[in-house]
Design a protein around this motif. Structure first.
Motif, PDB file in Angstrom:
ATOM      1  N   GLU A  93       1.140  44.640  35.918  1.00 44.74           N
ATOM      2  CA  GLU A  93       1.099  43.358  36.615  1.00 44.74           C
ATOM      3  C   GLU A  93      -0.314  42.787  36.597  1.00 44.74           C
ATOM      4  O   GLU A  93      -0.505  41.603  36.342  1.00 44.74           O
ATOM      5  N   ASP A  94      -1.303  43.681  36.842  1.00 43.86           N
ATOM      6  CA  ASP A  94      -2.694  43.213  36.846  1.00 43.86           C
ATOM      7  C   ASP A  94      -3.079  42.692  35.468  1.00 43.86           C
ATOM      8  O   ASP A  94      -3.745  41.653  35.362  1.00 43.86           O
ATOM      9  N   SER A  95      -2.661  43.406  34.411  1.00 40.72           N
ATOM     10  CA  SER A  95      -3.019  42.951  33.067  1.00 40.72           C
ATOM     11  C   SER A  95      -2.342  41.626  32.765  1.00 40.72           C
ATOM     12  O   SER A  95      -2.933  40.749  32.145  1.00 40.72           O
ATOM     13  N   GLU A  96      -1.125  41.441  33.243  1.00 38.19           N
ATOM     14  CA  GLU A  96      -0.435  40.161  33.002  1.00 38.19           C
ATOM     15  C   GLU A  96      -1.143  39.037  33.730  1.00 38.19           C
ATOM     16  O   GLU A  96      -1.337  37.957  33.183  1.00 38.19           O
ATOM     17  N   GLU A  97      -1.557  39.326  34.966  1.00 40.68           N
ATOM     18  CA  GLU A  97      -2.253  38.287  35.737  1.00 40.68           C
ATOM     19  C   GLU A  97      -3.552  37.905  35.047  1.00 40.68           C
ATOM     20  O   GLU A  97      -3.903  36.734  34.973  1.00 40.68           O
ATOM     21  N   LYS A  98      -4.259  38.945  34.533  1.00 40.44           N
ATOM     22  CA  LYS A  98      -5.536  38.662  33.871  1.00 40.44           C
ATOM     23  C   LYS A  98      -5.337  37.775  32.663  1.00 40.44           C
ATOM     24  O   LYS A  98      -6.063  36.816  32.443  1.00 40.44           O
ATOM     25  N   THR A  99      -4.318  38.088  31.860  1.00 39.60           N
ATOM     26  CA  THR A  99      -4.080  37.265  30.661  1.00 39.60           C
ATOM     27  C   THR A  99      -3.718  35.850  31.063  1.00 39.60           C
ATOM     28  O   THR A  99      -4.130  34.890  30.437  1.00 39.60           O
ATOM     29  N   GLU A 100      -2.930  35.734  32.136  1.00 40.10           N
ATOM     30  CA  GLU A 100      -2.558  34.382  32.578  1.00 40.10           C
ATOM     31  C   GLU A 100      -3.785  33.602  33.021  1.00 40.10           C
ATOM     32  O   GLU A 100      -3.962  32.430  32.679  1.00 40.10           O
ATOM     33  N   THR A 101      -4.656  34.306  33.787  1.00 39.40           N
ATOM     34  CA  THR A 101      -5.860  33.610  34.278  1.00 39.40           C
ATOM     35  C   THR A 101      -6.763  33.230  33.113  1.00 39.40           C
ATOM     36  O   THR A 101      -7.348  32.163  33.088  1.00 39.40           O
ATOM     37  N   GLU A 102      -6.828  34.123  32.108  1.00 37.16           N
ATOM     38  CA  GLU A 102      -7.682  33.814  30.946  1.00 37.16           C
ATOM     39  C   GLU A 102      -7.152  32.590  30.230  1.00 37.16           C
ATOM     40  O   GLU A 102      -7.894  31.734  29.781  1.00 37.16           O
ATOM     41  N   LYS A 103      -5.828  32.528  30.134  1.00 42.68           N
ATOM     42  CA  LYS A 103      -5.234  31.377  29.440  1.00 42.68           C
ATOM     43  C   LYS A 103      -5.531  30.100  30.192  1.00 42.68           C
ATOM     44  O   LYS A 103      -5.842  29.062  29.616  1.00 42.68           O
ATOM     45  N   GLU A 104      -5.410  30.201  31.543  1.00 43.90           N
ATOM     46  CA  GLU A 104      -5.660  29.009  32.347  1.00 43.90           C
ATOM     47  C   GLU A 104      -7.097  28.528  32.180  1.00 43.90           C
ATOM     48  O   GLU A 104      -7.363  27.352  32.053  1.00 43.90           O
ATOM     49  N   VAL A 105      -7.993  29.560  32.187  1.00 48.91           N
ATOM     50  CA  VAL A 105      -9.421  29.197  32.051  1.00 48.91           C
ATOM     51  C   VAL A 105      -9.632  28.515  30.692  1.00 48.91           C
ATOM     52  O   VAL A 105     -10.292  27.505  30.589  1.00 48.91           O
ATOM     53  N   ASP A 106      -9.014  29.163  29.650  1.00 46.69           N
ATOM     54  CA  ASP A 106      -9.150  28.572  28.308  1.00 46.69           C
ATOM     55  C   ASP A 106      -8.462  27.220  28.317  1.00 46.69           C
ATOM     56  O   ASP A 106      -8.998  26.215  27.960  1.00 46.69           O
TER      57      ASP A 106
END
Lengths: 177, 414
Positions: free
Chosen positions: A164-177
């Motif tokens: 779940e944490d890794s999924e959240e991180k990828t989502e946040t990275e995408k949002e930032v990008d």
């Protein structure tokens, strides 16, 4: 016989907790009478059968090679070496084979004979005979199984949290990008 | 005088007679020749016994002689020297006292669950069917007693025999023929064992594999041995047939059986090219039990291949021909075999035997209805009725039948 310990006093000395206890022995199956009290603890071994020095014992004798154990189920005296025997009563292979099976052979006729004449059974032998249905199940096995299940549940929780944490991180990275 | 002399004394006397000197005088020892003892039946001991036996028979019949009383007393004295019970096996001399058996209980005999039994095919057991199969296989001694590679063969021996001894030897060979041509049994497929003994849910996940327990008590038949499996879910059940065969192969191995399956049984094309059908059938007999799925499936595979290529001569006068004929008759595909018998072997009685087999196994077919009195019909008539009713290769079989048609008597006289 079952060993109980009674908590008499609890005090603090130099910020350290100290307890004074007393012990006493009690007949087997009588510890239920003292089960209500909080101050009483039961210090009995679950396998409470005494083991004498001069006694016939049915136990595992380890043969095989390094990194490849193979056990003979053997009748011997308790003071004998591990690999000496008076009579062989079976075998046990702890490594699973191609079909994911562990093979165990037991000479039930002779095991019955020796148990009737007062032989001591060690814990792995008690487990094997319980699993085969010859004797009732050993409680150590059930406790072991329950602990395994709890550990597996905890590990699964950790894994799911990490995913779940890794999924959240990828989502946040995408949002930032 | 001559009858009472022992054989060894004769040799002594002959030796003495040869070294007889002048000083011994004429006829110091009497000279006997072998012809004088030609009437002698044996030693004097045997004569005495013969006499006693005759006397006993006379006493039973009521004839009395002198000295009967002494013979009867001697015989009576011998009786109490015999043991009061005559043991037939050495086990009865030395009875083993098994304390556990006597005091603590009996052996762990575990009967098969739910009455599982080994069932033979009821059609195969019938004596009429067995006789027909035996007559169809044939008895060619060159094939039955042929050299087998790997076996030790003795050098041939030449012996002079009387006619009685010759007849006894022929009887022995007939018994050996029956041994070599003993047919492997045709049995129904064995049912799977599905019996649960206990289910302990608290044991779920204690291990990642199965545990197989076998009973190693001495003097148990493989059917009586208890084999039990505990699965990682906590289920205790009896072992199925695969697991049973594997465990027996580990602890009680048999010569010729292996624990892993040979890929020959899956891909036998190369073996069939080189005509190793008989070797594969022998291998199947050794490795598998006649009940099992694999035995039935693989033998039927070999029989189908032989039927396709019409290579019936490979199994003729071997022990497997009976199984072939039974399988073909049961599945109603006799035509290839019939054609082979009529053309290559050219014998009508064998063809009639085949059709009789077909009728015995398939009672409700058209041929069986038309041929209710099999003994009264001719062989030719029997085969004709089959060709007309239940044959698929009708025209080919009719052509081959024409060679056996009897010429009418009016044409014979020409």
């Amino acid at each position: 016989m079952v060993r109980l310990s009674w908590l008499l006093l609890e005090r603090v000395r130099n910020f350290r907790k100290l307890q004074t206890t007393r012990e006493r022995l009690v007949a087997r199956n009588a510890e239920c009478l003292f089960a209500g009290d909080e101050n009483i603890q039961v210090y009995s071994k679950l396998d409470g059968v005494p083991r004498l020095k001069n006694q016939y014992a049915i136990r595992l004798a380890k043969h095989g090679c390094p990194n490849r154990p193979f056990y003979h189920i053997v009748l011997a005296k308790t003071y004998d070496d591990r690999d000496t025997e008076i009579e062989q009563l079976g075998t046990y292979d702890p490594m699973p084979n191609i079909n994911n099976e562990k093979l165990c052979a037991l000479n039930f006729e002779r095991i019955k004979y020796h148990i009737a004449l007062g032989a001591y059974l060690t814990r792995p032998i008690r487990r094997l005979l319980g699993l085969s249905g010859f004797l009732p199940l050993d409680p150590t096995l059930l406790i072991f199984a329950e602990n395994l299940r709890r550990r597996k549940a905890i590990e699964q929780k950790i894994k799911s949290k990490e995913s779940e944490d890794s999924e959240e991180k990828t989502e946040t990275e995408k949002e930032v990008d | 005088m001559t009858t009472l002399l022992h054989r060894f004394t004769v040799a002594k006397l002959l030796r003495v007679a040869c070294c007889r000197s002048v000083y011994s005088g004429p006829e110091a020892y009497p000279v006997f020749s072998r012809q004088d003892f030609a009437e002698d039946d044996g030693t004097w001991e045997w004569k005495k016994l013969h006499n006693i036996r005759q006397r006993v028979v006379d006493i039973q019949n009521g004839i009395n002689h002198e000295g009967d009383k002494k013979i009867v007393d001697d015989e009576a004295r011998k009786v109490h020297l015999l043991p009061h019970k005559i043991y037939s096996k050495p086990e009865e001399y030395y009875p083993l006292t098994d304390v556990a058996k006597v005091v603590y209980g009996n052996k762990t005999k575990d009967p098969m669950p739910k009455g599982i039994k080994h069932k033979m095919d009821p059609d195969f057991i019938r004596p009429e069917v067995q006789d027909l199969l035996k007559s169809l296989t044939g008895r060619d001694p060159e094939i039955v007693f042929a050299e087998q590679t790997g076996l030790y063969t003795h050098m041939p021996r030449v012996r002079l025999l009387t006619t009685e001894q010759l007849n006894q030897e022929i009887k022995k060979m007939d018994e050996k023929f029956d041994e070599m041509l003993e047919m492997p049994p045709v049995m129904l497929e064995r049912e799977e064992i599905e019996e649960t003994i206990a289910f302990d849910e608290l044991l779920d996940g204690y291990e990642e594999g199965k545990l197989i327990f076998t009973d190693i008590t001495v003097d148990l038949k493989p059917d009586e041995r208890c084999m039990v499996v505990r699965e990682p879910t906590g289920l205790l059940r009896r072992a199925q047939w695969d697991e049973r065969d594997r465990a027996l192969g580990v602890y009680y191995p048999k010569c010729g059986r292996s624990l892993h399956k040979d890929p020959v049984f899956e891909n036998p094309q190369v073996a069939f090219k080189n005509q190793f059908h008989k070797n594969i059938l022998e291998r199947i007999l050794v490795e598998f039990v006649p009940d099992s799925k694999e035995f039935i499936h693989y033998t039927q595979m070999v029989y189908d291949e032989i039927d396709k290529e019409s290579q019936y001569d490979l199994l003729r006068s071997t022990r497997f021909f009976g199984g072939l004929a039974f399988y073909l008759a049961k599945h109603k595909s006799i035509d290839g075999l019939l054609k082979n018998i009529l053309e290559n072997k050219s014998s009508l009685p064998d063809a009639a035997d085949l059709v009789k087999l077909f009728c015995l196994i398939n009672n409700e077919s058209n041929t069986a209805r038309n041929l209710k009195d099999l003994n009264n019909c001719d062989d030719f008539r029997i085969v004709q009725v089959y060709v007309q009713n239940d044959a698929t290769m009708k025209k080919i079989l009719e052509l081959s039948l024409q060679t056996f048609q009897q010429i009418p008597q009016s044409a014979q006289n020409f």
